[in-house]
Design a protein around this motif. Structure first.
Motif, PDB file in Angstrom:
ATOM      1  N   PHE A 116       8.642  24.996  65.428  1.00  0.00           N
ATOM      2  CA  PHE A 116       7.431  24.388  65.991  1.00  0.00           C
ATOM      3  C   PHE A 116       7.007  23.108  65.275  1.00  0.00           C
ATOM      4  CE2 PHE A 116       7.034  28.922  67.064  1.00  0.00           C
ATOM      5  CZ  PHE A 116       6.831  28.833  68.428  1.00  0.00           C
ATOM      6  N   TYR A 150       1.380  30.354  66.602  1.00  0.00           N
ATOM      7  CA  TYR A 150       2.286  29.297  67.059  1.00  0.00           C
ATOM      8  C   TYR A 150       2.692  29.517  68.516  1.00  0.00           C
ATOM      9  CZ  TYR A 150       3.106  26.884  62.622  1.00  0.00           C
ATOM     10  OH  TYR A 150       2.962  26.122  61.481  1.00  0.00           O
ATOM     11  N   LEU A 153       9.625  29.288  61.445  1.00  0.00           N
ATOM     12  CA  LEU A 153       8.550  28.825  62.325  1.00  0.00           C
ATOM     13  C   LEU A 153       8.368  27.315  62.225  1.00  0.00           C
ATOM     14  CD1 LEU A 153       5.838  31.610  61.832  1.00  0.00           C
ATOM     15  CD2 LEU A 153       7.189  31.168  63.886  1.00  0.00           C
ATOM     16  N   PRO A 169      -2.683  27.189  63.897  1.00  0.00           N
ATOM     17  CA  PRO A 169      -1.366  27.324  63.272  1.00  0.00           C
ATOM     18  C   PRO A 169      -0.974  26.050  62.540  1.00  0.00           C
ATOM     19  CG  PRO A 169      -1.139  26.943  65.631  1.00  0.00           C
ATOM     20  CD  PRO A 169      -2.612  27.087  65.361  1.00  0.00           C
TER      21      PRO A 169
END
Length: 697
Positions: free
Chosen positions: A116, A51, A112, A216
């Protein structure tokens, strides 16, 4: 030549993919083989790098370098934090570490996604690498060829560091003899932290460089973790070059195998993993544990055993055998002898084994009856949705109880009990579709199918011990998951099964549709299954199973067929899991692969640990807590279910070292889990948190 020409690109792809897995697996192998940490959050460390690298990539060399530096540093810091998180668990074995790191992976994965986003991020590479070159007459991506070169150089550099430098010598010494390392002036704790930080850095760097290959996105960390575990199992923990060869083989199976044998490719990886583990356990003696009177170089321990042997002398001069739950006369003689010595002014003697405390049948049954009364009252106080969750909790509770039987009593920690659970679930769904809607018939046939499945897989499990059991059962569970996804005619594939007729509780009755009816049915079936389980565990057969876990060497020396006992326990636990799977289908009225996946296996193991690994009621309560957290509490905070579950994992590991049963017993002593070695020990003692012959309800 035509065959070679057709499969050349997939073969080279397999090398690139395998080398990516090698970089990740090298860190996992380093953490497990050197630092002694079974890190199930290693895939999350890869995701951190992926990421970060994707967010900083802008198609320039500077962006690639910045992303590589930032992603590696972030994962390195996470690895160092992992060292601090696992430090308090150093003496509690690999099972606790696995649960803690899995919980941290859930927390990290949720964070995460919040940072993101949930969509897969695009990765931009420099223009010079974002092109193709000619390879034996074929066009091939330049970036992947560059990655192959970098991974080979990394393997050579890592091998040189571990074998030719003082730093590598310290790392090897930390794995083989940390006490000797400490005498040289090096801190084993500092080396431990450095190893986990280096493992995180490797995963982060692999994430940045591998983002164009495994981008990712949702599910990336789980996929990378599973493949890395396969690589570590196949390659072992001692040689980077063996890990490299295993990684390339896995990469070829994932790419070239799909083009050559697409029907078999999904099964090859975990089948190979299971075969290697079984062969290794076959060529080694079972890792048995000495009982409380096993050999010990400690002279104080020898003195205690000598005093205990004298106390076991009966008044007539004959020697009494070791105190057991069935030897009430020997126990009473020991207690009287100890009382006489203390009354005469001698200091109290600490016996090298635990004496069972007498408990009446009513007292033993009181917690179970109280829980049953509370569960029976739920239809009058809960709404329909919450009542359906309670029914699902009962199904998961039976799965957790089956894990308790294997982990707490047989000493076989398992991550694959969802396999017989899935067999029971799909058996019930297919029986319903075929018109067999009678509940008792579904339960009986599902339990039989799960028991037969466990009988087939049991010989591969019962000879292994400790972490190897975790890996074998994980492979069995993943192979079963692959079959579920591929066998669409029976399982519905990824779409699952839905729309089958409702179950009838009794002959001649109507199908159950109301939530209260389904819950009552589930409660009755679960109560009967738990009662039968407790009766078996408190019978002489259950005491033999407990003795097998606590003193396997002595049991074998006494002529007991330990392997047969463990196989029977494995089959019975599988049948119990099959009953749980049948209940789940009846309560939910649908079935999908997610209901029998790896996460459910981890949840069941956590429920058993919350209960105390030897408490059946504790396992049921742990399952209820997990379902409440996953489905009810998370409903008020949508999208954060994994975060809440991860927090539950971490809290249970730290706050309940002996589970709910330990709270009731007033002791919070921690020790290694049954069947799992402490770091650095080959065949450790397996302490029994329950006195001999005593079964926690």
């Amino acid at each position: 030549m035509d065959l070679l020409d057709a499969h050349l690109v997939p073969a080279v792809d397999g090398v690139a993919f395998g080398l990516l897995l090698f970089v990740v697996a090298a860190g996992l192998s380093l953490a497990f083989g050197t630092a002694g940490v079974l890190n199930l959050s290693h895939g999350m460390l890869y995701a951190i790098g992926a990421y970060t690298g994707a967010a900083l990539s802008d198609g320039t060399w500077g962006g690639l370098a910045l992303g590589l530096a930032a992603g590696t540093a972030a994962a390195c810091a996470a690895g160092a934090g992992l060292s601090a998180a696992t430090a308090p668990l150093a003496r509690r074995g690999h099972l606790t570490q696995a649960l803690l790191t899995f919980g941290l992976a859930l927390v990290g994965g949720d964070l995460l996604i919040q940072l993101f986003g949930a969509d897969e991020l695009p990765v931009r590479v420099p223009e010079a690498l974002d092109s193709s070159v000619r390879l034996l007459g074929h066009r091939y991506p330049a970036y992947r060829l560059c990655f192959i070169v970098m991974a080979v150089l990394l393997a050579a550099f890592g091998t040189w560091v571990l074998t030719r430098t003082r730093m590598g010598a310290a790392v090897r010494a930390a794995a083989d003899d940390p006490q000797m390392l400490a005498t040289t002036g090096h801190s084993p704790r500092a080396v431990h932290t450095g190893v986990l930080a280096a493992a995180g850095a490797l995963a982060g760097a692999a994430g940045v460089l591998g983002a164009p290959i495994i981008g990712p996105g949702p599910g990336t960390s789980e996929n990378v973790l599973m493949l890395s575990l396969v690589v570590v199992v196949l390659g072992g923990l001692r040689s980077l070059w063996a890990t490299l060869a295993a990684a390339v083989a896995v990469g070829e199976v994932q790419t070239l195998g799909v083009s050559l044998v697409p029907d078999l490719a999904p099964y090859l990886l975990f089948a190979a993993m299971a075969a290697v583990l079984v062969l290794r356990s076959r060529f080694a003696e079972p890792a048995v544990a000495h009982g409380p009177e096993g050999p010990s170089p400690d002279p104080v321990a020898r003195l205690r055993r000598h005093l205990a042997a004298r106390l076991r002398r009966r008044p007539g001069g004959a020697m009494a055998g070791p105190a057991t739950a069935g030897d009430s006369a020997g126990t009473s003689a020991l207690l009287r002898a100890r009382s006489r010595r203390e009354g005469a002014g001698y200091p109290p003697i600490s016996l090298p084994f635990s004496l069972p405390r007498p408990r009446g049948a009513a007292r033993r049954a009181a917690p179970l009856l109280a829980l049953l009364a509370v569960l029976a009252a739920l239809p009058w106080v809960l709404d329909a949705y919450t009542l359906s969750l309670a029914g699902s909790a009962l199904a998961l509770g039976l799965l957790a109880v089956s894990v308790t039987v294997l982990t707490g009593y047989a000493g076989l920690p398992t991550l694959g009990q969802t396999a017989p659970f899935a067999v029971g679930a799909y058996a019930t769904a297919n029986l319903a579709q075929a018109g067999w809607t009678m509940g008792p018939v579904q339960i009986a046939l599902s339990a039989l199918a799960a028991a037969l499945f466990s009988a087939l897989t049991g010989p591969a499990v019962i000879r292994a011990r400790g972490t190897t059991v975790l890996m074998i059962t994980l492979a069995v569970g993943e192979l079963t998951g692959a079959v579920v996804n591929r066998l669409k005619s029976v399982t519905g594939g990824a779409d699952g099964l839905v729309g089958f007729p409702a179950t009838q509780a009794l002959w001649g009755g109507e199908g159950m549709f109301e939530e209260s009816e389904l819950y009552t049915y589930a409660l009755v079936v679960a109560a009967v299954a738990v009662a039968v389980t407790l009766l078996v565990l408190r019978s002489p057969a259950g005491k033999l199973l407990t003795g097998t876990r606590g003193a396997e060497a002595r049991m074998r020396a006494s002529g007991h067929p330990v392997g047969r006992y463990l196989l029977v326990a494995h089959i019975c636990a599988g049948a119990l899991a099959g009953v749980g799977g049948s209940l789940m289908v009846t309560v939910q009225q649908y079935l999908s692969p997610a209901d029998v996946g790896f996460e459910i296996a981890a949840f069941a193991l956590l429920a058993a640990v919350i209960g105390g690994t030897t408490s059946v009621i504790g396992a049921l309560m742990g399952a209820g807590l997990i379902v409440v957290t996953r489905d009810w509490v998370a409903g008020s905070w949508p999208g954060h279910g994994p975060l809440l579950l991860g927090v539950l994992f971490v809290a249970a590991v730290y706050l309940l070292p002996r589970g709910l049963a330990g709270l009731r017993g007033g002791s919070a002593r921690s020790g290694p889990e049954p069947g799992l070695p402490r770091p650095g020990e080959q065949h450790p003692p397996a302490p029994d948190p329950t006195p001999a012959g005593k079964v926690s309800p």
